[in-house]
Enzyme design. Structure first.
Site, mmCIF file in Angstrom:
data_model
loop_
_atom_site.group_PDB
_atom_site.id
_atom_site.type_symbol
_atom_site.label_atom_id
_atom_site.label_comp_id
_atom_site.label_asym_id
_atom_site.label_seq_id
_atom_site.Cartn_x
_atom_site.Cartn_y
_atom_site.Cartn_z
ATOM 1 N N MET A 164 -6.719 7.824 -73.509
ATOM 2 C CA MET A 164 -7.874 7.973 -74.362
ATOM 3 C C MET A 164 -7.998 9.349 -75.012
ATOM 4 O O MET A 164 -8.757 9.488 -75.960
ATOM 5 C CB MET A 164 -9.100 7.748 -73.500
ATOM 6 C CG MET A 164 -10.311 7.320 -74.171
ATOM 7 S SD MET A 164 -11.492 7.231 -72.806
ATOM 8 C CE MET A 164 -11.184 8.814 -71.964
ATOM 9 N N PRO A 165 -7.270 10.356 -74.510
ATOM 10 C CA PRO A 165 -7.413 11.674 -75.153
ATOM 11 C C PRO A 165 -6.899 11.645 -76.591
ATOM 12 O O PRO A 165 -6.132 10.748 -76.970
ATOM 13 C CB PRO A 165 -6.526 12.598 -74.312
ATOM 14 C CG PRO A 165 -6.299 11.874 -73.034
ATOM 15 C CD PRO A 165 -6.338 10.414 -73.366
ATOM 16 N N TYR A 166 -7.351 12.617 -77.348
ATOM 17 C CA TYR A 166 -6.915 12.790 -78.736
ATOM 18 C C TYR A 166 -6.444 14.229 -78.894
ATOM 19 O O TYR A 166 -7.193 15.168 -78.586
ATOM 20 C CB TYR A 166 -8.071 12.495 -79.686
ATOM 21 C CG TYR A 166 -7.767 12.825 -81.116
ATOM 22 C CD1 TYR A 166 -7.008 11.963 -81.894
ATOM 23 C CD2 TYR A 166 -8.214 14.000 -81.689
ATOM 24 C CE1 TYR A 166 -6.704 12.265 -83.212
ATOM 25 C CE2 TYR A 166 -7.922 14.312 -83.006
ATOM 26 C CZ TYR A 166 -7.168 13.434 -83.761
ATOM 27 O OH TYR A 166 -6.862 13.742 -85.062
ATOM 28 N N THR B 290 -3.371 7.485 -75.347
ATOM 29 C CA THR B 290 -3.381 8.894 -75.758
ATOM 30 C C THR B 290 -2.813 8.996 -77.171
ATOM 31 O O THR B 290 -1.691 8.569 -77.431
ATOM 32 C CB THR B 290 -2.552 9.746 -74.775
ATOM 33 O OG1 THR B 290 -3.180 9.696 -73.493
ATOM 34 C CG2 THR B 290 -2.452 11.188 -75.246
ATOM 35 N N VAL B 291 -3.618 9.547 -78.072
ATOM 36 C CA VAL B 291 -3.260 9.658 -79.486
ATOM 37 C C VAL B 291 -2.922 11.111 -79.813
ATOM 38 O O VAL B 291 -3.625 12.030 -79.387
ATOM 39 C CB VAL B 291 -4.441 9.175 -80.364
ATOM 40 C CG1 VAL B 291 -4.165 9.444 -81.835
ATOM 41 C CG2 VAL B 291 -4.721 7.699 -80.127
#
Lengths: 67, 67, 67, 67, 67, 67
Positions: free
Chosen positions: F1-3, F40-41
């Site tokens: 989920m982090p960017y 993770t993007v």
């Protein structure tokens, strides 16, 4: 219509200083590019010194070392 | 896979309203571009009214003036 | 006064679709938070598939693999 | 001179872990692109779980559902 | 150490004007907050008029309407 | 989920190097915070040297001066 984002560490930045940053950044866009100040947006992000790094170290650590 | 960032002032935005913003922005990407909602990320930044400026003034000052 | 940034990959996004994203994101802020559309800014960033990663892979590679 | 922004949810991220993220991201830019660490900036944004959405839901709701 | 991001439409912004924006934004941080210019970073994003919206319309459309 | 957003100058960054940045940044979030790589993007922005400033000067000018 321009959008300016200023990121700084949260070290005693008073409302008066924030107002000066907003006024100055807006005027810069007017002076250099002739932009309309009424639609020029400035957003200031204050970042905790634990969350800001340079040279691979947090600002918290650098402040402790007198850097 | 899209990433949407919504910046607003921190003036009484309830968790319910934030949930609506996230749902609506995700649906917009699905409807217009056929994106996969499962990898669509939305991040809301709430910004203090001292830290947001338009027309060279902070929102704090503008609210005091009834703007 | 809100600011919305939409990041998507640059895969055949027509001006008409961009106009729909801008219209829809602006309306969302009006509907959910009662914001003034005249000062709501939306910026779309189109990102090359080489420059976007998820799950540790570029979108270019994932497209080649049919993901 | 690179600038790296890491956005994560604010779920028990200790100063030690933040320092590791800053150190690791800086080293990545040195290793892959030969960048100068002394002018490499890393900023970590911690976002409330009410303010982060994926699949059209807030992380708060997803955590309650055990996702 | 501050980081400034200026987003504008890509309408004939010369390298000379960009240099003035960078010089001016850096000086603003020096003047107002006493920041070190040597670690002050300014990044200018030029955005296509199809990709920038205000009042729910793209700048492309607004330019055609003489707004 | 982090960017994760990585901003660098557009100076001969090959697709292979971009893939390494994406892989490395994703792995960093897995190693330090135990994040799920699948959500993770990582987005890489390549910025023209005219549009990037440090110490009040553009990178274009600094490169000409051998800095």
């Amino acid at each position: 219509m321009p959008y300016v984002n200023i990121k700084i560490t949260n070290e005693d930045v008073t409302p008066e200083k924030k107002a000066l940053l907003i006024k100055g950044a807006t005027q810069l866009l007017v002076d250099v590019l002739g932009k309309n100040p009424n639609t020029t947006v400035v957003v200031i992000d204050e970042v905790d010194t634990d969350n800001w790094g340079i040279a691979g170290e947090t600002i918290t650590v650098r402040r402790q070392q007198g850097k």
